[in-house]
Write a protein that holds these residues in place. Structure first.
Motif, PDB file in Angstrom:
ATOM      1  N   ALA A 168     -37.951  28.145  -4.617  1.00 56.57           N
ATOM      2  CA  ALA A 168     -37.605  28.567  -5.973  1.00 56.57           C
ATOM      3  C   ALA A 168     -37.398  30.078  -6.055  1.00 56.57           C
ATOM      4  N   ARG A 169     -38.328  30.836  -5.489  1.00 58.80           N
ATOM      5  CA  ARG A 169     -38.259  32.302  -5.573  1.00 58.80           C
ATOM      6  C   ARG A 169     -37.095  32.884  -4.779  1.00 58.80           C
ATOM      7  N   LEU A 170     -36.793  32.264  -3.644  1.00 61.52           N
ATOM      8  CA  LEU A 170     -35.819  32.834  -2.713  1.00 61.52           C
ATOM      9  C   LEU A 170     -34.502  32.068  -2.717  1.00 61.52           C
ATOM     10  N   ARG A 171     -34.150  31.532  -3.890  1.00 64.83           N
ATOM     11  CA  ARG A 171     -32.958  30.680  -3.956  1.00 64.83           C
ATOM     12  C   ARG A 171     -31.662  31.428  -3.674  1.00 64.83           C
ATOM     13  N   ASP A 172     -31.650  32.745  -3.827  1.00 65.31           N
ATOM     14  CA  ASP A 172     -30.433  33.499  -3.496  1.00 65.31           C
ATOM     15  C   ASP A 172     -30.174  33.479  -1.990  1.00 65.31           C
ATOM     16  N   SER A 173     -31.252  33.458  -1.205  1.00 63.68           N
ATOM     17  CA  SER A 173     -31.103  33.402   0.253  1.00 63.68           C
ATOM     18  C   SER A 173     -30.768  31.995   0.734  1.00 63.68           C
ATOM     19  N   LEU A 174     -31.326  31.004   0.045  1.00 62.42           N
ATOM     20  CA  LEU A 174     -31.151  29.617   0.453  1.00 62.42           C
ATOM     21  C   LEU A 174     -30.888  28.763  -0.788  1.00 62.42           C
ATOM     22  N   PRO A 175     -29.610  28.622  -1.172  1.00 60.62           N
ATOM     23  CA  PRO A 175     -29.279  27.894  -2.405  1.00 60.62           C
ATOM     24  C   PRO A 175     -29.367  26.381  -2.222  1.00 60.62           C
ATOM     25  N   VAL A 176     -30.559  25.851  -2.361  1.00 57.75           N
ATOM     26  CA  VAL A 176     -30.789  24.415  -2.183  1.00 57.75           C
ATOM     27  C   VAL A 176     -30.312  23.662  -3.425  1.00 57.75           C
ATOM     28  N   GLU A 177     -29.421  22.708  -3.217  1.00 56.27           N
ATOM     29  CA  GLU A 177     -28.939  21.879  -4.326  1.00 56.27           C
ATOM     30  C   GLU A 177     -29.740  20.585  -4.437  1.00 56.27           C
ATOM     31  N   GLU A 178     -30.172  20.070  -3.281  1.00 62.94           N
ATOM     32  CA  GLU A 178     -30.945  18.835  -3.271  1.00 62.94           C
ATOM     33  C   GLU A 178     -32.088  18.961  -2.275  1.00 62.94           C
ATOM     34  N   LEU A 179     -33.276  18.631  -2.717  1.00 61.84           N
ATOM     35  CA  LEU A 179     -34.460  18.684  -1.869  1.00 61.84           C
ATOM     36  C   LEU A 179     -35.139  17.320  -1.909  1.00 61.84           C
ATOM     37  N   VAL A 180     -35.343  16.733  -0.750  1.00 66.36           N
ATOM     38  CA  VAL A 180     -35.963  15.416  -0.663  1.00 66.36           C
ATOM     39  C   VAL A 180     -37.297  15.531   0.057  1.00 66.36           C
ATOM     40  N   LEU A 181     -38.347  15.020  -0.571  1.00 64.92           N
ATOM     41  CA  LEU A 181     -39.676  14.976   0.036  1.00 64.92           C
ATOM     42  C   LEU A 181     -39.911  13.561   0.545  1.00 64.92           C
ATOM     43  N   VAL A 182     -40.156  13.423   1.848  1.00 66.20           N
ATOM     44  CA  VAL A 182     -40.358  12.112   2.468  1.00 66.20           C
ATOM     45  C   VAL A 182     -41.796  11.995   2.932  1.00 66.20           C
ATOM     46  N   ASP A 183     -42.442  10.886   2.582  1.00 66.16           N
ATOM     47  CA  ASP A 183     -43.828  10.680   3.011  1.00 66.16           C
ATOM     48  C   ASP A 183     -44.194   9.218   2.770  1.00 66.16           C
ATOM     49  N   PRO A 184     -44.952   8.597   3.682  1.00 64.47           N
ATOM     50  CA  PRO A 184     -45.366   7.209   3.449  1.00 64.47           C
ATOM     51  C   PRO A 184     -46.482   7.072   2.417  1.00 64.47           C
ATOM     52  N   ALA A 185     -47.172   8.179   2.099  1.00 58.81           N
ATOM     53  CA  ALA A 185     -48.285   8.135   1.140  1.00 58.81           C
ATOM     54  C   ALA A 185     -47.730   8.274  -0.272  1.00 58.81           C
TER      55      ALA A 185
END
Length: 421
Positions: free
Chosen positions: A21-38
């Motif tokens: 969130a803070r460094l979005r100018d360096s890394l403009p993430v459009e989609e973030l997926v969190l994967v976990d079996p829990a």
């Protein structure tokens, strides 16, 4: 840009989210997926992650899933931060080695080998599934033991880079002591993962003035106190060792300490319970202060920097990463995985040249590299004898009676995670 975090249900994930969130100018993430079996943890972490993005005005979409193939499909980069067996397995790694008078720790010694044996097959399976859905995706490994896991990935032909937060921690610490910004500090960082030394601290870049002598002269006491070693040792070495070197330089002292207090795993497990309660609060929209005690300081900054460099969005020109040696340290095989400064770009990391390494450090690196060779062989092919040989080769063990006894304990405590046992 799509990023996927495997192990996204970790209580540490909000630190990573805050960095995105803070460094979005360096890394403009459009989609973030969190994967976990829990699933339950994942929903709590995912909910907080969305609130952090919303509070900081990040327009990216966050989704959660227990379906690995769907989660990594189309990802530009996949971050691995998993813990096979959870904190319960870590608790074992930190305790049964002590029964033989050896350090109980999750990334080195017998406990580190146990973690490697559990982890390597799982990570390789994940990487193969990433390659099937998107062969161009970068894999950034933060899963310990990073050196062995990264070598397994590279050896299998994956586009992989290993990442650790030790170097960025030193960079931030030294910048504070010197009264400069972190970007002005360039470390001459050399070694293997969790076996590194800062042999120079330069201002402005790899060709800048080395202020390490001044740093040790004026702040040696504080630096040694952070490392929990005598100031005299730091002065005699003339460099700043990673705090993991204390397991080697003060092994017996550490064993005595570990036998008299709760394991780090027990402390973290209690912390995780508290954190998950906090994450369930719908009013919480920032990472809680307690998270700073969880470990992995500055991981988010390092991860964003590395991903930005690999994906062509910028990032620092030089970053400390884990990658193939390829002649950088001539006393190690080309396919050893080392942790050094590298120029990072879309084609991957290119290690910078390293001045001649003192035999005092080179010898230990060579010893641990030989152990890592045997550890990876044991992780890939299994078998009691391979486990025994890896333990016998480790400089924290090195005696056949200890290696035999530790082999039996390792297999007994990890049988459910070892397909060959």
């Amino acid at each position: 840009m799509k990023l996927t975090v495997v192990g996204g249900g970790s209580t540490y994930t909000p630190e990573l989210i805050d960095g995105f969130a803070r460094l979005r100018d360096s890394l403009p993430v459009e989609e973030l997926v969190l994967v976990d079996p829990a699933a339950e943890r994942l929903e709590l972490v995912g909910g907080l992650a969305r609130r952090i993005f919303a509070k900081q005005g990040h327009q990216g979409r966050i989704s959660v899933t227990d379906d690995l193939d769907a989660g990594v499909d189309g990802a530009d980069a996949v971050l691995l931060q998993l813990r096979v067996g959870g904190q319960a397995a870590r608790e074992q790694d930190e305790t049964w080695p002590l029964e033989c008078g050896c350090v109980g720790q999750e990334t080195t010694g017998a406990g580190g080998l146990a973690k490697a044996l559990r982890t390597v097959p799982v990570v390789l399976d994940i990487a193969e599934r990433v390659r099937r859905t998107n062969p161009d995706a970068w894999i950034i490994d933060f899963t310990n033991p990073v050196g062995i896991v990264t070598r397994a990935l590279l050896q299998a032909g994956h586009k992989a880079v290993g990442l650790c937060n030790v170097a960025i921690g030193f960079q931030r610490k030294f910048a504070g002591l010197l009264g400069v910004t972190p970007s002005e500090v360039h470390l001459d960082h050399v070694g293997l993962n969790h076996l590194t030394w800062e042999t120079g601290v330069r201002l402005g870049g790899p060709e800048g003035e080395d202020v390490l002598p001044e740093l040790l002269s004026e702040h040696g006491e504080a630096i040694a106190a952070d490392l929990r070693v005598p100031r005299a040792l730091v002065d005699r070495l003339g460099v700043v060792p990673s705090y993991y070197l204390r397991y080697f330089y003060a092994h017996d002292e550490v064993v005595r300490e570990l036998r008299t207090k709760p394991s780090r795993a027990a402390e973290v497990a209690e912390m995780e319970r508290e954190l998950l309660k906090m994450y369930g609060d719908p009013e919480l929209d920032e990472k809680p202060e307690l998270l700073a005690k969880r470990g992995g300081a500055y991981y988010s900054e390092a991860a964003v920097d590395l991903a930005a460099g690999l994906l062509g969005g910028g990032g620092s020109p030089y970053q400390v990463v884990n990658t193939y040696n390829r002649g950088t340290l001539p006393f190690l095989p080309d396919d050893a995985v080392i942790e050094v400064q590298a120029a990072v770009g879309p084609k991957g990391p290119t290690p910078l040249s390293v001045p001649a390494v003192d035999p005092l450090f080179a010898g230990l690196m060579a010893n641990v590299t030989a152990y890592e060779d045997l550890a990876l062989e044991a992780a890939l092919r299994g078998g009691r004898e391979r486990v025994f040989k890896a333990l016998l080769a480790h400089p924290l063990i090195g005696q056949y009676e200890y290696a035999d006894a530790l082999t039996d304990r390792l297999i007994a405590h990890n049988r459910e995670h070892l397909a060959w046992a």
